[in-house]
Write a protein that holds these residues in place. Structure first.
Motif, PDB file in Angstrom:
ATOM      1  N   MET A   1       0.875  -1.034   0.093  1.00  0.00           N
ATOM      2  CA  MET A   1      -0.019   0.140   0.072  1.00  0.00           C
ATOM      3  C   MET A   1       0.774   1.144  -0.028  1.00  0.00           C
ATOM      4  SD  MET A   1      -3.075  -1.201   2.540  1.00  0.00           S
ATOM      5  CE  MET A   1      -2.743   0.267   3.505  1.00  0.00           C
ATOM      6  N   ALA A   2       1.950   1.180   0.741  1.00  0.00           N
ATOM      7  CA  ALA A   2       2.787   2.238   0.903  1.00  0.00           C
ATOM      8  C   ALA A   2       3.325   2.713  -0.466  1.00  0.00           C
ATOM      9  CB  ALA A   2       3.925   1.947   1.770  1.00  0.00           C
ATOM     10  N   LEU A   3       3.777   1.797  -1.318  1.00  0.00           N
ATOM     11  CA  LEU A   3       4.301   2.015  -2.324  1.00  0.00           C
ATOM     12  C   LEU A   3       3.218   2.586  -3.462  1.00  0.00           C
ATOM     13  CD1 LEU A   3       6.507  -1.459  -3.104  1.00  0.00           C
ATOM     14  CD2 LEU A   3       7.306   1.036  -2.443  1.00  0.00           C
ATOM     15  N   VAL A   4       2.117   2.396  -3.210  1.00  0.00           N
ATOM     16  CA  VAL A   4       1.164   2.989  -4.249  1.00  0.00           C
ATOM     17  C   VAL A   4       0.905   4.285  -3.935  1.00  0.00           C
ATOM     18  CG1 VAL A   4      -1.182   2.793  -5.129  1.00  0.00           C
ATOM     19  CG2 VAL A   4      -0.090   0.584  -4.730  1.00  0.00           C
ATOM     20  N   TYR A   5       0.624   4.702  -2.535  1.00  0.00           N
ATOM     21  CA  TYR A   5       0.424   6.008  -1.937  1.00  0.00           C
ATOM     22  C   TYR A   5       1.757   6.795  -2.387  1.00  0.00           C
ATOM     23  CZ  TYR A   5      -3.646   5.039   0.859  1.00  0.00           C
ATOM     24  OH  TYR A   5      -4.998   5.072   1.217  1.00  0.00           O
ATOM     25  N   GLU A   6       3.072   6.189  -2.556  1.00  0.00           N
ATOM     26  CA  GLU A   6       4.062   7.003  -2.761  1.00  0.00           C
ATOM     27  C   GLU A   6       4.008   7.395  -4.238  1.00  0.00           C
ATOM     28  OE1 GLU A   6       9.145   6.794  -3.096  1.00  0.00           O
ATOM     29  OE2 GLU A   6       7.750   4.966  -2.254  1.00  0.00           O
ATOM     30  N   GLN A   7       3.566   6.645  -5.075  1.00  0.00           N
ATOM     31  CA  GLN A   7       3.194   6.742  -6.632  1.00  0.00           C
ATOM     32  C   GLN A   7       2.371   7.544  -6.806  1.00  0.00           C
ATOM     33  OE1 GLN A   7       2.005   3.130  -8.615  1.00  0.00           O
ATOM     34  NE2 GLN A   7       3.753   2.086  -8.031  1.00  0.00           N
ATOM     35  N   MET A   8       1.469   7.961  -5.912  1.00  0.00           N
ATOM     36  CA  MET A   8       0.399   9.242  -6.101  1.00  0.00           C
ATOM     37  C   MET A   8       1.046  10.078  -5.316  1.00  0.00           C
ATOM     38  SD  MET A   8      -2.864   6.452  -4.850  1.00  0.00           S
ATOM     39  CE  MET A   8      -3.821   7.799  -4.310  1.00  0.00           C
ATOM     40  N   GLY A   9       1.950  10.225  -4.682  1.00  0.00           N
ATOM     41  CA  GLY A   9       2.474  11.469  -4.185  1.00  0.00           C
ATOM     42  C   GLY A   9       2.251  11.744  -2.840  1.00  0.00           C
ATOM     43  N   ASP A  10       1.689  10.920  -2.243  1.00  0.00           N
ATOM     44  CA  ASP A  10       1.057  10.866  -0.750  1.00  0.00           C
ATOM     45  C   ASP A  10       2.014  10.398  -0.015  1.00  0.00           C
ATOM     46  OD1 ASP A  10      -0.208  11.064   1.826  1.00  0.00           O
ATOM     47  OD2 ASP A  10      -2.063  10.095   1.017  1.00  0.00           O
ATOM     48  N   PHE A  11       3.345  11.180   0.291  1.00  0.00           N
ATOM     49  CA  PHE A  11       4.520  10.683   0.986  1.00  0.00           C
ATOM     50  C   PHE A  11       4.203  10.319   2.615  1.00  0.00           C
ATOM     51  CE2 PHE A  11       6.166  13.198  -2.516  1.00  0.00           C
ATOM     52  CZ  PHE A  11       6.615  12.136  -3.411  1.00  0.00           C
ATOM     53  N   LYS A  12       3.339  11.260   3.068  1.00  0.00           N
ATOM     54  CA  LYS A  12       3.138  11.042   4.605  1.00  0.00           C
ATOM     55  C   LYS A  12       2.332   9.750   4.896  1.00  0.00           C
ATOM     56  CE  LYS A  12       1.176  13.596   8.514  1.00  0.00           C
ATOM     57  NZ  LYS A  12       2.601  13.199   9.439  1.00  0.00           N
ATOM     58  N   THR A  13       1.429   9.409   4.201  1.00  0.00           N
ATOM     59  CA  THR A  13       0.717   8.080   4.147  1.00  0.00           C
ATOM     60  C   THR A  13       1.468   6.970   4.062  1.00  0.00           C
ATOM     61  OG1 THR A  13      -1.370   9.002   3.656  1.00  0.00           O
ATOM     62  CG2 THR A  13      -1.456   6.680   3.617  1.00  0.00           C
ATOM     63  N   ALA A  14       2.349   7.252   2.885  1.00  0.00           N
ATOM     64  CA  ALA A  14       3.227   5.972   2.385  1.00  0.00           C
ATOM     65  C   ALA A  14       4.308   5.825   3.534  1.00  0.00           C
ATOM     66  CB  ALA A  14       3.940   6.350   1.132  1.00  0.00           C
ATOM     67  N   ALA A  15       4.801   6.909   4.112  1.00  0.00           N
ATOM     68  CA  ALA A  15       5.854   6.951   5.426  1.00  0.00           C
ATOM     69  C   ALA A  15       5.178   6.419   6.548  1.00  0.00           C
ATOM     70  CB  ALA A  15       6.342   8.287   5.702  1.00  0.00           C
ATOM     71  N   GLU A  16       3.953   6.635   6.818  1.00  0.00           N
ATOM     72  CA  GLU A  16       3.217   5.907   8.122  1.00  0.00           C
ATOM     73  C   GLU A  16       2.863   4.469   7.864  1.00  0.00           C
ATOM     74  OE1 GLU A  16      -0.038   8.232   8.006  1.00  0.00           O
ATOM     75  OE2 GLU A  16       0.808  10.006   9.303  1.00  0.00           O
ATOM     76  N   LEU A  17       2.836   4.171   6.575  1.00  0.00           N
ATOM     77  CA  LEU A  17       2.556   2.423   6.273  1.00  0.00           C
ATOM     78  C   LEU A  17       4.015   1.953   6.165  1.00  0.00           C
ATOM     79  CD1 LEU A  17      -0.185   2.936   3.525  1.00  0.00           C
ATOM     80  CD2 LEU A  17      -0.389   1.767   5.751  1.00  0.00           C
ATOM     81  N   MET A  18       5.105   2.598   5.734  1.00  0.00           N
ATOM     82  CA  MET A  18       6.448   1.777   5.863  1.00  0.00           C
ATOM     83  C   MET A  18       6.890   1.674   7.250  1.00  0.00           C
ATOM     84  SD  MET A  18       7.640   0.714   3.049  1.00  0.00           S
ATOM     85  CE  MET A  18       7.697   0.923   1.388  1.00  0.00           C
TER      86      MET A  18
ATOM     87  N   HIS B   1       9.660  -1.181   7.741  1.00  0.00           N
ATOM     88  CA  HIS B   1      10.590  -0.475   6.871  1.00  0.00           C
ATOM     89  C   HIS B   1      11.084   0.831   7.320  1.00  0.00           C
ATOM     90  CE1 HIS B   1       8.871  -3.772   4.521  1.00  0.00           C
ATOM     91  NE2 HIS B   1       9.918  -3.690   3.957  1.00  0.00           N
ATOM     92  N   LEU B   2      11.869   0.981   8.482  1.00  0.00           N
ATOM     93  CA  LEU B   2      12.016   2.270   9.292  1.00  0.00           C
ATOM     94  C   LEU B   2      12.850   3.304   8.305  1.00  0.00           C
ATOM     95  CD1 LEU B   2      12.704   0.744  12.669  1.00  0.00           C
ATOM     96  CD2 LEU B   2      10.628   1.797  11.692  1.00  0.00           C
ATOM     97  N   ASP B   3      14.091   2.686   7.463  1.00  0.00           N
ATOM     98  CA  ASP B   3      14.794   3.798   7.089  1.00  0.00           C
ATOM     99  C   ASP B   3      13.872   4.260   5.640  1.00  0.00           C
ATOM    100  OD1 ASP B   3      17.028   3.074   8.438  1.00  0.00           O
ATOM    101  OD2 ASP B   3      17.603   1.299   7.252  1.00  0.00           O
ATOM    102  N   ARG B   4      13.266   3.329   4.970  1.00  0.00           N
ATOM    103  CA  ARG B   4      12.340   3.895   3.956  1.00  0.00           C
ATOM    104  C   ARG B   4      11.462   4.970   4.353  1.00  0.00           C
ATOM    105  NH1 ARG B   4      12.417   5.309  -0.964  1.00  0.00           N
ATOM    106  NH2 ARG B   4      10.315   4.990  -2.264  1.00  0.00           N
ATOM    107  N   SER B   5      10.675   4.574   5.663  1.00  0.00           N
ATOM    108  CA  SER B   5       9.853   5.392   6.227  1.00  0.00           C
ATOM    109  C   SER B   5      10.302   6.914   6.710  1.00  0.00           C
ATOM    110  CB  SER B   5       9.255   4.811   7.494  1.00  0.00           C
ATOM    111  OG  SER B   5       8.598   5.888   8.328  1.00  0.00           O
TER     112      SER B   5
END
Length: 130
Positions: A54-71, A76-80
């Motif tokens: 899910m985080a990868l899809v949110y990242e593609q969509m440009g929603d970096f905060k949601t992607a970070a929370e999911l990571m 996946h702390l470094d990626r988050s």
């Protein structure tokens, strides 16, 4: 280029149909992602409890905060931390960077050597009587 894009889209739709027929939800989600049907892909990943996907899809969509929370939730702390930085959330990026990282167990190399010694072929003695 247009013909190539049409061919790629047709191929993706065929593969999506195969994944649906096989009941392979994760593959279905991936093809939906590639076809730009992000909300449907997210729902599939949510049902499969795949926060990392899910985080990868949110990242593609440009929603970096949601992607970070999911990571972060998926470990996946470094990626988050990097995604929080991209979202402009320095406070959460610092917080995640300060979290302890899980230790990864390494195999004992001496045990590998011992296993190899046990598995080595036994030398046969040749009767040298003449």
């Amino acid at each position: 280029k247009l013909k190539l894009a049409e061919d790629a889209s047709a191929f993706a739709k065929e593969e999506l149909a195969k994944a649906e027929a096989q009941g392979n939800q994760l593959q279905r989600g991936r093809w939906l992602e590639l076809l730009g049907q992000h909300s449907q892909a997210i729902e599939i990943y949510r049902a499969a409890d795949r926060k990392d996907k899910m985080a990868l899809v949110y990242e593609q969509m440009g929603d970096f905060k949601t992607a970070a929370e999911l990571m972060e939730a998926s470990g996946h702390l470094d990626r988050s931390a990097k995604l929080f930085q991209r979202a402009g959330d320095v406070e959460n990026a610092s917080r995640v960077n300060a979290l302890p990282r899980p230790l990864i167990a390494k195999e004992d190399p001496s045990s590998d050597m011992a296993g190899m010694a046990e598995a080595a072929p036994v030398e046969t003695q040749i009767n040298a009587q003449a």
